[in-house]
Design a protein around this motif. Sequence first.
Motif, PDB file in Angstrom:
ATOM      1  N   ALA A 766      13.252 102.849  60.890  1.00  0.00           N
ATOM      2  CA  ALA A 766      12.108 102.295  61.265  1.00  0.00           C
ATOM      3  C   ALA A 766      12.262 101.438  62.356  1.00  0.00           C
ATOM      4  O   ALA A 766      11.970 101.533  63.656  1.00  0.00           O
ATOM      5  N   ALA A 767      12.943 100.252  62.009  1.00  0.00           N
ATOM      6  CA  ALA A 767      13.364  99.443  63.000  1.00  0.00           C
ATOM      7  C   ALA A 767      14.098  99.956  64.424  1.00  0.00           C
ATOM      8  O   ALA A 767      13.958  99.533  65.490  1.00  0.00           O
ATOM      9  N   SER A 768      15.043 101.067  63.881  1.00  0.00           N
ATOM     10  CA  SER A 768      15.937 101.640  65.171  1.00  0.00           C
ATOM     11  C   SER A 768      14.911 102.271  66.095  1.00  0.00           C
ATOM     12  O   SER A 768      14.998 102.331  67.221  1.00  0.00           O
ATOM     13  N   ILE A 769      14.040 103.089  65.641  1.00  0.00           N
ATOM     14  CA  ILE A 769      12.949 103.926  66.428  1.00  0.00           C
ATOM     15  C   ILE A 769      12.293 103.158  67.258  1.00  0.00           C
ATOM     16  O   ILE A 769      12.024 103.253  68.594  1.00  0.00           O
ATOM     17  N   PHE A 770      11.814 101.798  66.561  1.00  0.00           N
ATOM     18  CA  PHE A 770      11.210 100.825  67.461  1.00  0.00           C
ATOM     19  C   PHE A 770      11.922 100.229  68.593  1.00  0.00           C
ATOM     20  O   PHE A 770      11.338  99.935  69.491  1.00  0.00           O
ATOM     21  N   GLN A 771      13.107  99.899  68.101  1.00  0.00           N
ATOM     22  CA  GLN A 771      14.245  99.705  69.200  1.00  0.00           C
ATOM     23  C   GLN A 771      14.195 100.424  70.331  1.00  0.00           C
ATOM     24  O   GLN A 771      14.225 100.022  71.514  1.00  0.00           O
ATOM     25  N   VAL A 772      14.379 101.746  70.154  1.00  0.00           N
ATOM     26  CA  VAL A 772      14.448 102.869  71.163  1.00  0.00           C
ATOM     27  C   VAL A 772      13.144 102.826  71.970  1.00  0.00           C
ATOM     28  O   VAL A 772      13.015 102.846  73.178  1.00  0.00           O
ATOM     29  N   LEU A 773      11.892 102.905  71.173  1.00  0.00           N
ATOM     30  CA  LEU A 773      10.674 102.940  71.946  1.00  0.00           C
ATOM     31  C   LEU A 773      10.551 101.537  72.659  1.00  0.00           C
ATOM     32  O   LEU A 773       9.945 101.717  73.929  1.00  0.00           O
ATOM     33  N   ARG A 774      10.736 100.607  72.344  1.00  0.00           N
ATOM     34  CA  ARG A 774      10.645  99.085  73.174  1.00  0.00           C
ATOM     35  C   ARG A 774      11.598  99.268  74.410  1.00  0.00           C
ATOM     36  O   ARG A 774      11.221  98.856  75.460  1.00  0.00           O
ATOM     37  N   GLN A 775      12.721 100.102  74.394  1.00  0.00           N
ATOM     38  CA  GLN A 775      13.692 100.175  75.510  1.00  0.00           C
ATOM     39  C   GLN A 775      13.321 100.902  76.309  1.00  0.00           C
ATOM     40  O   GLN A 775      13.359 100.683  77.652  1.00  0.00           O
ATOM     41  N   ILE A 776      12.625 102.203  76.189  1.00  0.00           N
ATOM     42  CA  ILE A 776      12.268 102.960  77.276  1.00  0.00           C
ATOM     43  C   ILE A 776      11.094 102.787  77.597  1.00  0.00           C
ATOM     44  O   ILE A 776      10.796 103.283  79.000  1.00  0.00           O
ATOM     45  N   PRO A 883      31.809  96.069  67.430  1.00  0.00           N
ATOM     46  CA  PRO A 883      32.610  96.999  68.575  1.00  0.00           C
ATOM     47  C   PRO A 883      31.878  97.347  69.693  1.00  0.00           C
ATOM     48  O   PRO A 883      30.581  97.814  69.577  1.00  0.00           O
ATOM     49  N   ASP A 884      32.454  97.489  70.838  1.00  0.00           N
ATOM     50  CA  ASP A 884      32.064  98.184  71.931  1.00  0.00           C
ATOM     51  C   ASP A 884      31.582  99.604  71.529  1.00  0.00           C
ATOM     52  O   ASP A 884      32.361 100.417  70.861  1.00  0.00           O
ATOM     53  N   ARG A 885      30.534 100.210  72.012  1.00  0.00           N
ATOM     54  CA  ARG A 885      30.212 101.563  71.788  1.00  0.00           C
ATOM     55  C   ARG A 885      30.115 102.073  70.540  1.00  0.00           C
ATOM     56  O   ARG A 885      29.943 103.127  70.017  1.00  0.00           O
ATOM     57  N   ASP A 886      29.694 100.811  69.491  1.00  0.00           N
ATOM     58  CA  ASP A 886      29.510 101.226  68.237  1.00  0.00           C
ATOM     59  C   ASP A 886      28.026 101.097  67.981  1.00  0.00           C
ATOM     60  O   ASP A 886      27.472 100.225  68.224  1.00  0.00           O
ATOM     61  N   VAL A 887      27.175 102.192  67.763  1.00  0.00           N
ATOM     62  CA  VAL A 887      25.871 102.219  67.951  1.00  0.00           C
ATOM     63  C   VAL A 887      25.267 101.723  66.339  1.00  0.00           C
ATOM     64  O   VAL A 887      24.259 100.967  66.546  1.00  0.00           O
ATOM     65  N   VAL A 888      26.036 101.746  65.219  1.00  0.00           N
ATOM     66  CA  VAL A 888      25.703 101.230  64.103  1.00  0.00           C
ATOM     67  C   VAL A 888      25.358  99.708  64.116  1.00  0.00           C
ATOM     68  O   VAL A 888      24.098  99.345  63.709  1.00  0.00           O
ATOM     69  N   PRO A 889      26.284  98.789  64.574  1.00  0.00           N
ATOM     70  CA  PRO A 889      25.581  97.423  64.725  1.00  0.00           C
ATOM     71  C   PRO A 889      24.609  96.929  65.608  1.00  0.00           C
ATOM     72  O   PRO A 889      24.398  95.808  65.780  1.00  0.00           O
ATOM     73  N   ARG A 890      24.185  98.169  66.303  1.00  0.00           N
ATOM     74  CA  ARG A 890      23.177  97.737  67.323  1.00  0.00           C
ATOM     75  C   ARG A 890      21.802  98.153  66.714  1.00  0.00           C
ATOM     76  O   ARG A 890      20.817  97.957  67.596  1.00  0.00           O
ATOM     77  N   LEU A 891      21.556  98.656  65.684  1.00  0.00           N
ATOM     78  CA  LEU A 891      20.541  98.849  64.798  1.00  0.00           C
ATOM     79  C   LEU A 891      19.922  97.838  64.452  1.00  0.00           C
ATOM     80  O   LEU A 891      20.596  96.893  63.878  1.00  0.00           O
TER      81      LEU A 891
END
Length: 969
Positions: A766-776, A883-891
Amino acid sequence: MSTEPNGSETEKLLNYGSLKIRDHFTLRSRSSRIHFTDTNTVDIVWTDGNQQYVIEDDYDDDGKDEVEQMKLIDVSTTGQTLLRAACSLVAVFFSGFLLVGSFQLLLYLILDVLVQSGRTSDSIGGGTSLLIGTILAFPMYISGLSLVMVVASSYVVDTWNGNALLKRFAFGAGTSGVIIDWATFLAFLGLPIMVMCGSIFAGKENWWEITVLFWFYSIAFSFVIYFFALVTISVLGTFNITKNWRDLLDDGVANDSADFFETLSQAIQTRCHHYYSGLLSFQYITKGSIDRSGVNKSSKDLNTSDRKPTRSFWLEFLSSKFMDKFFEDVDDEQKSQGYNVVNIGEDVGHAPLLDKKGIELFDMNDVQGFRPFITRKSWSLERMYCSKKNSRQVLVFSGPEAITRPQMISSIVCFFLGTIIKFTVFGAVLFWLKIPIVGIIGILAFMLLVMYPRLLSRLGMVNAVKDIKWNRGDEVHSDTKSLGMFQVYRQYRVRQPKRITCFLIFAVQVVLFLLWPTVTLYTIGNHKTATVFLILGLIVLITDYFDPAIVLEATNEMNFVTFPDQPQHKTNPWSDDLQCSEEHWTKQSRLTSIVKNVNRSRYKSIWTGVFVFFLAALGFLFTNAILTKGQENTNDHVFNFLPDFEYKQQKDLPYPTCNIGKGTALGINGHGSLHLSDYVFVAGLAYSDDQVTQPQLDKWFGNGIASNNDQYVKNYRDTFGDHNAVSYKFITFNRSENELNPMGLISIRGTVTAWDTLTDLQLWSAASIFQVLRQILPGGQIWTPILNHLVKYISWLASESINRVAFYKETTAFAEYLLKDNNYDDIQVTGHSLGGGLAIITAAQTNIPGIALSGPNAMIGRTTFDPPVTEEALNTMTFNIIPDRDVVPRLDDRAKLFQEINCLADSSDVIGCHNSYRSLCEIIYTCGTMGRPALCECQKYGYPAPTPKPGTNITFEEACAAAGTVLEG
């Protein structure tokens, strides 16, 4: 000047000289007739969004002969465009909230199935009936959530269009949309601005959070009104059409001869015939003309040799002897039921079917008379390339407006060239992702199979046009007549369910897919999800059986929206005055809009596909979790340690956190405190077997320093009955030299099993989808203060059984148990990936230091946990290595304490930077080994060989060879 709608109750057509105009129901609004006072000047105006089409009086150059001139006027302004854009973005954000909620509902349902299967722990499980009942909820959920998202998409579009559709729903033309415009202004801007000003004047420090939260509530209320207005108008309109249809069949008079139950019975049979009948289909290309009734069926230009029917497997199955009990052939008897029964062979010119009866079927394009034209002026390359396989476009190939030879050749070449480019690009992406050649060929072959019908259709077009003499583009035509080329799709119902079969299907649908799942969800204690399911299920059931598109396609008549008390005659009871009336047009127009925006919306198949794909992915994880219960993969990987080699600390600033120091335990025998690399090493050990854990601890820290207390963990889990799927280790560090109790470090394993992946989704999707929505979304950051509230609202739907098996509950309980154990001090927690995310939650809940490697964060989802965690706890007690380009710790949004590190993995390696071993090598290379051994494995991750310590008489290659590691050349 006087302004009035075009067409009064008694006026059929507007006579404008030789021009006669009647508004079609596909228009967004009716035309207005403007007759200026004391003049003969009359203008006709159509408004379509931000544009006005005007037919006005004009005269030739001599000022004698009156002509009609058509204008296109753009009436939009910059301010209006910006205002609508802002409101539309708010509507998009709310639609995103609905999408997140939809995904979470499906996820919770899958988790409920997993819980009921008894596979989440040794103590939780339900009966087979409950398990099946939960699974049966999926079809209704998919339909209901797709409907919600289709309406949400329509809501966004209507907001951009100035609520044109909503104005037709609620109040009609009498108020000119005044109430809707004011209500929309208050919901989208007026009330939120008043709340903002009031919060500021009241001295609230979180005034913006209060404002956007109220803003969200206001839009939610507006959407609910829109949703139920649309559903209500759709159902009532369909009910009236069905009732009027039955009335006409009974005696040709709208005298309420068809009561509620007769109308319901007709609706059930109509839907049943639509979905379960056996069909014969014809698809061919023909040339001809268009008149009032469609295609001119003169045999002069028609090639009947290609008119071969397509029989589906379903029709073959229905034609079996056994199915005679439930299905029947179509014959002339169905004419009395209002269906267009024809002789198929005569209708399409196919001799083998001359004696075959069938009901000709229509679609909404037939009902609405949808036939777009492609002329030399309207032709465009992208339009031709992107046209659908079953496009109803009329390709004008003869006459002054015929498309030219270069245009036709370009259309054909563009399609096949575009197809080649599409395959090439997709293949290149797969190659970049290092997919094996066999896999690439298989995927491209599957794509070709999917595209085959469209390719076949275009090849048919090529064959149809090869003999046509095309205009070169510079020719002048003296003949004003035109011919068109049509892609024809005709379907006939030849086998249909019997009346009793339709009622059996209806009963089965109600019992299996509505009542059983509802009772099940309430029984297992998931009352909130059960209530949502019941509401969605009832809406889906009602809208499915009173679908205006299905009824209109069955009747092929839009006029059934109203029915005269005294019809002129039975076959066409609608007088010209009735058809041109304001009420009749409004009913037709808004029902057409509903069909276009909901029932036959292009978004419907998209959203259904999205949810089916998401559910299929969850189903795969669910199946995997069931099959691999108790068979978790073990990791016996052992590092090849080189104590005689070292990396010297780089003479630059990265990384200032190499020695964490503050907040971590001191006084460890021979070490003092732990380094950043120590936490990364221990986080990776959570994946290892207990048999190899202790030897690796001894080689990394030295003998007698760190101990793996696997028996302590086992005793705890046996004592308290915690047999959750989460896996963790308890590592203690000896501090006897400083007369201190051992320091305890909990190391939580990351994602290994399918159940781990479902847990990832439960906690962070849920938090991740909101992040994407906020970004776009432009300006999406304005919603940040309330994202934690929105995620909490969604998580409220999770059942208590799901909450009981949440991984973080056990790790937090274990940490609290250790804090009460006087044998250990300075308890800390670490982990990688999922383990890192759980470490962050546990640390914030228990107020102990938590150092995560590639762990998803918890700032947005902080209020969804039990107990909730505070922003202060996350900012002061948690630390994440990213780490750079690691998606998981940016969720989710990260807290204030973190350390970004480099990653040398190839850009095409999408998961390479999530490797804990690679991260460990990056840290010991940049920070230096600092008394820890070097690792042979770091060379394969792209790092240079470490340097030997003084007195070492062996090379790095020789040392690694002795340790059993084969280095890459």
